[in-house]
Each structure stands twice: as C-alpha cells, then as structure tokens.
Design a protein around this motif. Sequence first.
Motif, PDB file in Angstrom:
ATOM      1  N   THR A 185      32.436  57.405  33.920  1.00 55.06           N
ATOM      2  CA  THR A 185      31.570  56.234  34.037  1.00 55.06           C
ATOM      3  C   THR A 185      30.362  56.353  33.112  1.00 55.06           C
ATOM      4  OG1 THR A 185      30.184  57.181  35.780  1.00 55.06           O
ATOM      5  CG2 THR A 185      32.214  56.038  36.465  1.00 55.06           C
ATOM      6  N   LYS A 186      29.685  55.224  32.909  1.00 54.56           N
ATOM      7  CA  LYS A 186      28.486  55.228  32.074  1.00 54.56           C
ATOM      8  C   LYS A 186      27.398  56.093  32.699  1.00 54.56           C
ATOM      9  CE  LYS A 186      25.163  52.251  29.684  1.00 54.56           C
ATOM     10  NZ  LYS A 186      24.780  50.857  29.359  1.00 54.56           N
ATOM     11  N   ASN A 187      27.269  56.063  34.011  1.00 56.94           N
ATOM     12  CA  ASN A 187      26.262  56.892  34.681  1.00 56.94           C
ATOM     13  C   ASN A 187      26.530  58.370  34.474  1.00 56.94           C
ATOM     14  OD1 ASN A 187      24.677  54.800  35.660  1.00 56.94           O
ATOM     15  ND2 ASN A 187      25.780  54.661  37.616  1.00 56.94           N
ATOM     16  N   VAL A 243      23.763  57.244  24.218  1.00 58.48           N
ATOM     17  CA  VAL A 243      24.626  56.833  25.327  1.00 58.48           C
ATOM     18  C   VAL A 243      25.573  55.722  24.875  1.00 58.48           C
ATOM     19  CG1 VAL A 243      24.679  55.697  27.593  1.00 58.48           C
ATOM     20  CG2 VAL A 243      23.022  57.531  27.145  1.00 58.48           C
ATOM     21  N   ASN A 244      25.048  54.768  24.133  1.00 58.59           N
ATOM     22  CA  ASN A 244      25.860  53.632  23.685  1.00 58.59           C
ATOM     23  C   ASN A 244      27.025  54.078  22.799  1.00 58.59           C
ATOM     24  OD1 ASN A 244      24.205  51.875  25.062  1.00 58.59           O
ATOM     25  ND2 ASN A 244      23.027  51.256  23.269  1.00 58.59           N
ATOM     26  N   VAL A 303      29.672  55.776  24.947  1.00 60.31           N
ATOM     27  CA  VAL A 303      30.452  54.786  25.699  1.00 60.31           C
ATOM     28  C   VAL A 303      31.487  54.146  24.772  1.00 60.31           C
ATOM     29  CG1 VAL A 303      30.357  52.527  26.841  1.00 60.31           C
ATOM     30  CG2 VAL A 303      28.672  54.298  27.417  1.00 60.31           C
ATOM     31  N   ARG A 359      34.291  56.557  24.290  1.00 63.32           N
ATOM     32  CA  ARG A 359      35.181  56.496  25.467  1.00 63.32           C
ATOM     33  C   ARG A 359      36.120  55.302  25.373  1.00 63.32           C
ATOM     34  NH1 ARG A 359      32.619  54.144  30.795  1.00 63.32           N
ATOM     35  NH2 ARG A 359      32.771  52.346  29.376  1.00 63.32           N
TER      36      ARG A 359
END
Length: 321
Positions: free
Chosen positions: A223-225, A253-254, A257, A260
């Motif tokens: 997950t993003k978290n 983070v971006n 993601v 992923r």
Amino acid sequence: MNTKIKKIKKIITACALFLGLGLTAGRVSAAEDTTPVITLGTSLTASQKQGTLDVLKGALSDSSSYNTLTVTGSDLVTYLNPSGSSFTSSSGVWSSAAIEKTSSGSGINVRILNYNGQNNITTITANQYRNAAVTAGITDANIYVTSAIPIDGSGALAGIYKAYAKSGEKLNQKQITAAQNELNTLSGITKENKGKDGYSDAQLNNAVAGAKKEMAQKGSNITKNQIITIVNNQIENNNLTNVITNKQKQQIVNILVEIRDSGALNSSSFKQQASQAMSAIQKSAKGIFAKLNTSENRNALQKLWDAIVNFFTSLFSSLSK
C-alpha cells in the motif's frame, strides 16, 4: 571409522560445495548471447564516433567482438517522451553507451567514462543510471557511458533501452517511463541539495534502492502507506532526515508508487537487483557509508564473510563435542 573422522569428512565436503557454488555463480550460461552492444549518438562527427568507440571498447571485458547501433532523435521520442520529455525526431544525440551481460546475480554496474580526460555527462550520475536500469527491468549488466561533448546523458539511456529491444529482450514501457520519472526526480533532488552539508547523491540513491528492495519483499500489493513508512525509514537510515524536505519526500513516494504500478515488483529478480544496486552504491562511496552504522548498509562482502565464519564456527563447534 570414528566420529571425529566422519565430521572432518563432512567439513571437507562442505568446503568443496561452498567453493563450487561460488565458481558456478561467476559463470554466464554458454547458451546466452553475451555479445556487448555499443550505442552511438547520431550527431557524432566521424572523429567523435571513433573516439567514442575507443573509449567504450576500452572498458569492455572483451572488445574483440561487439555489435553497434545508432541512437537517433526518434529513439529519444520512443523511449523518453512517454515520461514527459519533449524530444523530437530531429533532436541531437551525442551521449553513447556500451552494455555487456554479466553473470547471474551480479547486478547492475555503471561507470561514466571520461572523453579526452573529461566527464561530459553533466546531469545524470552513475547511481541514477543504476537505479533507472533496475526499475526498467535490466538485470546483471555492466553499463558504460560517455559523451564527446558536455550533455545531460539522456541519449545514452535511450541507447541502452534500444539495445535491449534489439536483442529481443524488449523492456516494459511502463517500467521505462517509471525509470525516467525516477531519474528526473532524483536528479532534481540532487540539484536542489547541491553543496548542502550532510547530503550526497549516493545517499539518496541508496535510500531509493533500499526502498525498492523492501517493496519487493512485500510484493505488488504493497500500500501507499507502507511505502511512506519505508521511505521514512530509508531516509533515516541514510542520515537524510534533516536534509530531505517534505516536498522531496513526497516526490520519492510518488515515484515508488509509480514503480509499484508499473509491474516492476512482479519480477522475481527485482529484489536481488535492488539489493545489488545498494551494494554497488555503497562500494562506490565507502567514505560516506562507513558513517552509517546500520545492518542494511553494511558492505556486502562483510555479510558474506560473516556467513562463512558463522558456518564454519558451527561446524567446528559440533566437531569438538
């Protein structure tokens, strides 16, 4: 035959197996096509082309046989524009590269080579090339980059992608786009922090490679978290907590993601390649990483030595009983 002699035989057998595994790991399958590929920018003059060939051939482990291909503006459009670049078919290309396959598990190794005594790759660092290659899906290769004139180095990366496509190992465009966005992001963060105490491009790229490794351990459903937690931990592990801004952290983070979502985590080799990237980054900047006392950032050779010591300590302990 007494018990001690039996145990000694076990130790000798174990040694032989350990050495055998080491030798096997260093080989490349004879069935693979290991012919190196040299990519040359289309804008090079005749003398620059020859000079570039000489530089790149000199870095190859065996320069007696290699293939060449030309990288054009159209290739920049094909491979780099999906990430937001604005190249055209008439864009010039000077930066060039050589890529040679290496043994399984060796990871991505990158060297930027001087041309006439000068490093002309002005923007992209070796560690940024390395991280981008891992994200794009490239495995186990030596990559050499150079340019006859000062240039950012995008043409060399497009050439690497084209070389893989030509060899029949076409890379996933979503991963290439993610790799390009990653490269642009990390390059931008390094530029913003240039000259700042406590910052180095190696620390940033090591943090990102470490994050990829952790993401791969959790799998494509991460997950993003969870990614945010991983990024925070990696920034702390690399002593960047007081350097990286919240905006830059969000950018990292971006891109993770996006990595992923590109499908990169579905590759069985992604974790290993990210881990090898960390080892290569740390090896290239020992002075920086010697200050980071974390188990994750210890030298890969030290880890191997610890495993050997523990292995034989256990065996000899059982022998003495």
